[in-house]
Design an enzyme around this catalytic site. Structure first.
Site, PDB file in Angstrom:
ATOM      1  N   GLY A   1       0.892  -1.203   0.112  1.00 28.16           N
ATOM      2  CA  GLY A   1      -0.108   0.004   0.068  1.00 28.16           C
ATOM      3  C   GLY A   1       0.869   1.290   0.108  1.00 28.16           C
ATOM      4  CG  HIS A  61       3.080   0.637  -5.420  1.00 30.87           C
ATOM      5  ND1 HIS A  61       3.266   1.780  -4.579  1.00 30.87           N
ATOM      6  CD2 HIS A  61       3.498  -0.415  -4.705  1.00 30.87           C
ATOM      7  CE1 HIS A  61       3.758   1.140  -3.645  1.00 30.87           C
ATOM      8  NE2 HIS A  61       4.199  -0.033  -3.662  1.00 30.87           N
TER       9      HIS A  61
END
Ligand code: AMP
Length: 283
Positions: A31, A37
């Site tokens: 996260g 990402h």
């Protein structure tokens, strides 16, 4: 976009997709998503029909004095970013789902964690292998993407896939950097303004070493010592900087023609640990 913390729900969803002959890609994360990402998610999307992202801050890969409690968590923002990237499902399990009881088994890593980040972070790669092994068994993707930024992790997971017979193709995504060269990382959020300005020096040192080596130096130890001194003069604390074999991850003193090397470094700026690397095919 399905958002679930349930193992059976994500499993059934992926099973249905596979029944429809859809190809499933997977990006595991902790996260606090950034462009690094997102570039992995984009690449998975190019290779597959459905993208699954997991968000799980894995306690098993944090040492007792590391930043598990402090690690940045921003689920709502992360979900928005996943939606924008047309992610099909986000798996966000609770720790109690991933580790419901005492684990009687653990995974041991032979040799591949002896150098680079292994010595400074005992148990880290074992924790990564444990959680990715679980996630692979839950999701069962066709392809999974990991970043070159964590290249030692990538090589260890490649061994895991091979040795544990996971039917999953691993692909490595390039390092995404800020404009000034700093490799993006969720932990960059810890840097003060002053530290953030200094942080790209690690990448610059690696680039300088690479340039010198490409111009013909095959024993780079003095060159590396010099760059370490320069970084120390800028108040960095050095964990390691050096060349490592791409396959064995062992340190290399003399570079040989036709071989692939990892030029990698880990340093502390204040309390924050930064890592970075370049891949070098020695001419
Ligand atoms: P993390 O959330 O830090 O565990 O990272 C999840 C995945 O994103 C890992 O495969 C990382 O290697 C990858 N990753 C992290 N930072 C970057 C970056 N700057 N560029 C590309 N991939 C990255």
């Amino acid at each position: 976009m399905l958002v679930t913390g349930s193992i059976s729900e994500i499993r059934n969803t992926v099973k249905l997709w596979k029944r429809e002959k859809l190809k499933v890609g997977f990006v595991p994360t902790m996260g606090a998503l950034h462009d690094g990402h997102l570039s992995l998610i984009r690449q998975v999307r190019e290779h597959t029909d459905r993208v699954v992202v997991s968000i799980f801050v894995n306690p098993a890969q944090f040492g007792p004095n590391e930043d598990f409690e402090r690690y940045p968590r921003q689920i709502e923002k992360d979900l928005k970013m996943c939606r924008k990237q047309r992610t099909a499902a986000v798996f966000i399990p609770d720790t109690s789902i991933m580790y419901p009881e005492k684990q009687f088994l653990s995974i041991q890593i032979d040799k591949l964690a002896d150098h680079m980040c292994g010595p400074e972070r005992p148990g880290f790669f074992e924790g990564v292998v444990l959680v990715v092994n679980k996630l692979f068994n839950i999701i069962k993707p066709d392809i999974a993407f990991f970043g070159q930024k964590d290249i030692q992790q990538f090589q260890i997971l490649s061994s895991m896939v091979k040795e544990f017979n996971h039917e999953i193709e691993l692909q490595m995504g390039e390092i995404v950097r800020a404009n000034d060269g700093l490799a993006l990382s969720s932990r960059n959020a810890y840097l003060s303004n002053e530290e953030r300005l200094r942080a790209p020096s690690l990448y610059r040192s690696l680039q300088y070493i690479e340039k010198q080596v490409k111009s013909g130096i095959d024993e780079p130890s003095l060159l590396i010592e010099h760059q370490k001194n320069e970084l120390e003069a800028k108040d960095f604390k050095i964990d390691y900087i050096g060349f490592f074999s791409f396959e064995s991850l062992k340190p290399v003193q003399k570079l040989k023609s036709g071989h692939r090397y990892i030029l990698a470094g880990a340093v502390y700026v204040g309390d924050t640990r930064l890592i970075d690397n370049l891949l070098l095919d020695y001419p």
